[in-house]
Design a protein around this motif. Sequence first.
Motif, PDB file in Angstrom:
ATOM      1  N   ASN A  37      39.279  32.513  36.282  1.00 48.24           N
ATOM      2  CA  ASN A  37      40.661  32.957  36.116  1.00 48.24           C
ATOM      3  C   ASN A  37      41.013  34.056  37.106  1.00 48.24           C
ATOM      4  N   ASP A  40      44.478  33.510  38.606  1.00 45.06           N
ATOM      5  CA  ASP A  40      45.507  33.723  37.594  1.00 45.06           C
ATOM      6  C   ASP A  40      45.647  35.210  37.263  1.00 45.06           C
ATOM      7  N   ILE A 164      41.544  28.804  29.920  1.00 41.81           N
ATOM      8  CA  ILE A 164      42.621  29.417  30.705  1.00 41.81           C
ATOM      9  C   ILE A 164      43.667  28.385  31.089  1.00 41.81           C
ATOM     10  N   TYR A 169      45.266  33.594  31.121  1.00 41.23           N
ATOM     11  CA  TYR A 169      44.067  34.265  31.634  1.00 41.23           C
ATOM     12  C   TYR A 169      43.493  35.263  30.636  1.00 41.23           C
TER      13      TYR A 169
END
Length: 514
Positions: A37, A40, A164, A169
Amino acid sequence: MYNKGPFATWVPKPIMLLLIIIILFPMMSISGVYTSNSSDMSGALATYSEYVSLANNAMTIGMGLALLIIFRVKMRFRSKEIITTSAIILALLSYMNGTTDNPHLLVTGSLLIGFFKMFPMIEMILPVMGMISPNGDKGKFYSIFYPLSIGFGQLSAYFFANLIFNHNYQAPFFLMAITMLIIAALSLIFQHDLRFGFKKPLYQIDWLSMILLCSSAMSFNIVFTFMRQQGWFISPYIVAALVVGFLFLGLTIWRQRFLNRPLIRFDVFRKENVVHGLILLFFLGIYLASSSIYVQYAIGVLGYNNLINAETNLWMIPGIILSGVLAFYCFKYEWKLKFYVGGGFLSFFFHTFLLYLLIQPQMNIEYLQYTMILKGLGMGMLFISIFIYASKDLNMDEMFGTMSILIMIRGFLGTSFGGAILNWALYQGQWQSLSDISMFLDGGSFANGMSMYQNLSLNALMASSKIVLGSLCWLIVPILVFVLAHHYGQFDYRRIVLFRKLIKGNPTKGYRVS
């Protein structure tokens, strides 16, 4: 000293094993930043992606620092106190990292997560070590535990990427915070209240050396993470951070000479096996850093998302399992360790070579899955062999200090150093490719030239990636020469005698090599 494990006597043995799994694997998975993640998170925080990389490396630094005092903490507190307190702290830190919008707080939280996760991990690893290798055979333990830990890391990365992809996230942080609180409750219920027969005081820990080493490592972390973003050594911040890193490292080494109980015995790093292991870790870091090229190609050119990349990485698991099987027989039958190490680097070479051949504008990602088997094989073989050889003939105090530095080098310094070199080469290659392409564009006339920029940039990225991967393939030659020229503590004196007789011209009839 108690010898009945970390749990109460009334807990059945199958439940003990289940509790070890429930506690150990989440402790191995919790992180300040989940790599699946990272893009993100940097987008949600509206900050540079380098801060996320900085936080990820900071967790490794925290793990290395914890190893320096982990034995003393274990001898001071009960196992229940260590796991319960650490789990609660990790839950709070995980929640903080999931809700903060300050990148500096994210880095600090990741450093502390890496520090506190090591104490419960050791509490669970020690009984696992006793079950896998009751006689203390490190080769047998490493050949089983390392593939399990690395393979589970890939599984957890895919799980978090899926989480995610379907949520946001922050989901992994909240999930791990809840898991840590559950572990704290399980520890209070099932663990005993026994302690060691004697307690080691904490005031004997040299906290100033800990601060100096942490400051040095974080300074190098800033250098290698932000080097490209800040314009390399043109930036005064990079130069200042590099100077501060070497200064604090020198102060740490100098201070250890005058302590009765040094945190790290730096004279250990004069030993041949430790120095050789450090060099191999830097070579390994360069190959591990080449993963960034694959990520840029898969996302930028092929257009795949992080979930598909994490699914592709699952194909490393068969290679990781194979590395454990080979390691088991290697240590059981005392095969030459140099060939096992060389096989690990050869696996990375073939992985890199196949990536070099596969990079093209249109390619099915299924072809990349088979290259990941080779990457997993090389990663498992080198993780096992380098740490086995580097820790050879070290006592307990020397081993913890050495492993602390080795974990930092393997986890962030080697990969960051290799990543800085490869990113520089990739960046220069893209500019050179765009310059070469522009020579052909100057001779034509285009109605909307800017519409071609995206295709040109992607072509430049692929051309640069092939140049870097091709150059990386040639690195295997000096690495294999370096590996095969070393003895790895396995001298064959009969070969030396035979070789000496051949040089002197003496008869060798009746002599056998082995």
